[in-house]
Design an enzyme around this catalytic site. Structure first.
Site, PDB file in Angstrom:
ATOM      1  N   HIS A 233       0.350  -5.250   8.049  1.00 37.33           N
ATOM      2  CA  HIS A 233      -0.069  -4.224   9.002  1.00 37.33           C
ATOM      3  C   HIS A 233      -0.365  -4.865  10.352  1.00 37.33           C
ATOM      4  O   HIS A 233      -1.234  -5.741  10.438  1.00 37.33           O
ATOM      5  CB  HIS A 233      -1.323  -3.512   8.499  1.00 37.33           C
TER       6      HIS A 233
ATOM      7  N   GLU B 211       0.851  -1.193   0.000  1.00 39.81           N
ATOM      8  CA  GLU B 211       0.000   0.000   0.000  1.00 39.81           C
ATOM      9  C   GLU B 211       0.885   1.241   0.000  1.00 39.81           C
ATOM     10  O   GLU B 211       0.776   2.093  -0.863  1.00 39.81           O
ATOM     11  CB  GLU B 211      -0.932  -0.038   1.214  1.00 39.81           C
TER      12      GLU B 211
ATOM     13  N   THR C  61      -6.848   2.041   5.605  1.00 34.71           N
ATOM     14  CA  THR C  61      -6.702   1.999   4.147  1.00 34.71           C
ATOM     15  C   THR C  61      -7.879   1.300   3.479  1.00 34.71           C
ATOM     16  O   THR C  61      -7.854   1.067   2.279  1.00 34.71           O
ATOM     17  CB  THR C  61      -5.396   1.292   3.743  1.00 34.71           C
TER      18      THR C  61
HETATM   19  S1  BO1 Z   1      -5.419  -0.935   7.806  1.00 34.06           S
HETATM   20  O1  BO1 Z   1      -4.364  -1.426   8.650  1.00 34.06           O
HETATM   21  O2  BO1 Z   1      -5.410   0.503   7.579  1.00 34.06           O
HETATM   22  N1  BO1 Z   1      -5.350  -1.650   6.387  1.00 34.06           N
HETATM   23  C1  BO1 Z   1      -6.911  -1.311   8.572  1.00 34.06           C
HETATM   24  C2  BO1 Z   1      -8.050  -1.205   7.842  1.00 34.06           C
HETATM   25  C3  BO1 Z   1      -9.246  -1.489   8.442  1.00 34.06           C
HETATM   26  C4  BO1 Z   1      -9.334  -1.870   9.762  1.00 34.06           C
HETATM   27  C5  BO1 Z   1      -8.164  -1.978  10.495  1.00 34.06           C
HETATM   28  C6  BO1 Z   1      -6.947  -1.697   9.893  1.00 34.06           C
HETATM   29  N2  BO1 Z   1     -10.568  -2.111  10.229  1.00 34.06           N
HETATM   30  C7  BO1 Z   1     -10.997  -2.447  11.545  1.00 34.06           C
HETATM   31  C8  BO1 Z   1     -12.483  -2.669  11.461  1.00 34.06           C
HETATM   32  C9  BO1 Z   1     -13.021  -3.069  12.796  1.00 34.06           C
HETATM   33  C10 BO1 Z   1     -12.265  -4.241  13.335  1.00 34.06           C
HETATM   34  C11 BO1 Z   1     -10.787  -3.940  13.340  1.00 34.06           C
HETATM   35  C12 BO1 Z   1     -10.012  -5.158  13.799  1.00 34.06           C
HETATM   36  O3  BO1 Z   1     -10.340  -3.563  12.068  1.00 34.06           O
HETATM   37  O4  BO1 Z   1     -13.117  -1.494  11.010  1.00 34.06           O
HETATM   38  O5  BO1 Z   1     -14.390  -3.374  12.696  1.00 34.06           O
HETATM   39  O6  BO1 Z   1     -12.689  -4.567  14.640  1.00 34.06           O
HETATM   40  O7  BO1 Z   1      -8.768  -4.812  14.294  1.00 34.06           O
HETATM   41 ZN    ZN Z   2      -3.929  -3.008   6.119  1.00 38.21          ZN
END
Ligand code: BO1
Ligand code: ZN
Length: 262
Positions: free
Chosen positions: A116, A103, A200
């Site tokens: 991540h 990313e 992201t």
């Molecule tokens: S990221 O690391 O930016 N790719 C990323 C993207 C989305 C989430 C987390 C990291 N989403 C969230 C959800 C939550 C869930 C959580 C789990 O991740 O929106 O519903 O509980 O850690």
């Molecule tokens: Zn991610």
């Protein structure tokens, strides 16, 4: 109703029509022009507490990525973060081919995969609360680099489990594995870039303090291919689609600064 994805009409350019947050001005990922990052003395190294006995317990195919849930009292602090951040899960973004997949990019160059590790600020009690606070999450990003033999220690065991989660919605338990064994050495003292950004994926909340490490994790082509075999659809579905190119394109920096600890 809209199911977001990475291709065609459900892809990243359509997210903002359904998720207002994705049109924000502090979005992730970004390109990191290495020479433009500013050295910040106050950053120093991140402290990893309890990371060496962090246990990986569940692998899950969520249709967008391979997500791994972890348990144990592991958290990070320092490194310019205020307060304690507890580890929640880690997951991967990868390409169909190895010339893309990450990313974040460095000087416009993408890597074949990015991991991540998601942490939330303990003060907010739960990840769902943290998703509404501007400093709610601390996400650690690691790039992967292709080498002939990859990373034998962690991946050989880990990758065998991918066969159990070929389809969306499937999950499997693992015998104890140390996440720390997958990280670049010396994982306690790594160089990184720092900026404020977002999730992201939809709903793209601008709640993430991003740390992107300069040092890569090694993986072989054969190991990457195991990720590329995962399906975005459920087993019962009649249409088959692989999870691939599950990365969001880089977003404008706008008026943000990128810091570095080195
Ligand atoms: S990221 O690391 O930016 N790719 C990323 C993207 C989305 C989430 C987390 C990291 N989403 C969230 C959800 C939550 C869930 C959580 C789990 O991740 O929106 O519903 O509980 O850690
Ligand atoms: Zn991610």
């Amino acid at each position: 109703n809209f199911h977001w994805g990475y291709h065609g009409d459900s892809g990243p350019f359509y997210w903002e029509q359904h998720f207002k947050g994705c049109a924000g001005k502090s979005q992730s990922p970004i390109d990191i022009p290495r020479e433009d990052a500013e050295y910040a003395e106050h950053l120093g190294f991140i402290q990893f507490n309890g990371y060496s006995d962090l246990r990986v317990h569940t692998l899950k195919n969520n249709g967008h990525s391979l997500q791994v849930d972890v348990s144990g009292d592991s958290f990070i602090e320092g490194g310019g973060l205020e307060g304690l951040y507890k580890v929640s899960q880690f997951h991967f973004h990868w390409g169909r081919r190895s010339d893309r997949g990450s990313e974040h990019t460095f000087d416009g160059t993408a890597f074949p995969m990015e991991m991540h590790i998601v942490h939330y600020k303990t003060e907010y009690g739960s990840i769902n609360e943290a998703l509404n606070k501007s400093d709610g999450l601390a996400v650690l990003g690691f790039m992967f680099k292709v080498t002939p033999f990859g990373s034998v220690f962690f991946f050989e065991k880990f990758l065998k489990k991918l066969a159990d989660v070929k389809y969306s919605g499937e999950s499997t338990h693992t015998s104890p594995m140390r996440l720390a064994d997958m990280l670049p050495i010396p994982w306690q003292n790594l160089q990184y870039f720092r900026y404020n950004g977002s999730l992201t994926t939809p709903p793209c909340n601008e709640v993430a303090i991003w740390t992107v490490f300069t040092r890569s994790i090694f993986i072989s082509e054969l190991q990457l291919q195991q990720f590329r075999k995962l399906y975005a659809n459920e087993k019962s579905s009649k249409s088959f689609e692989r999870i691939s190119d599950n990365f969001r394109p880089v977003q404008p920096l706008n008026n943000r600064r990128i810091l570095r600890n080195f």
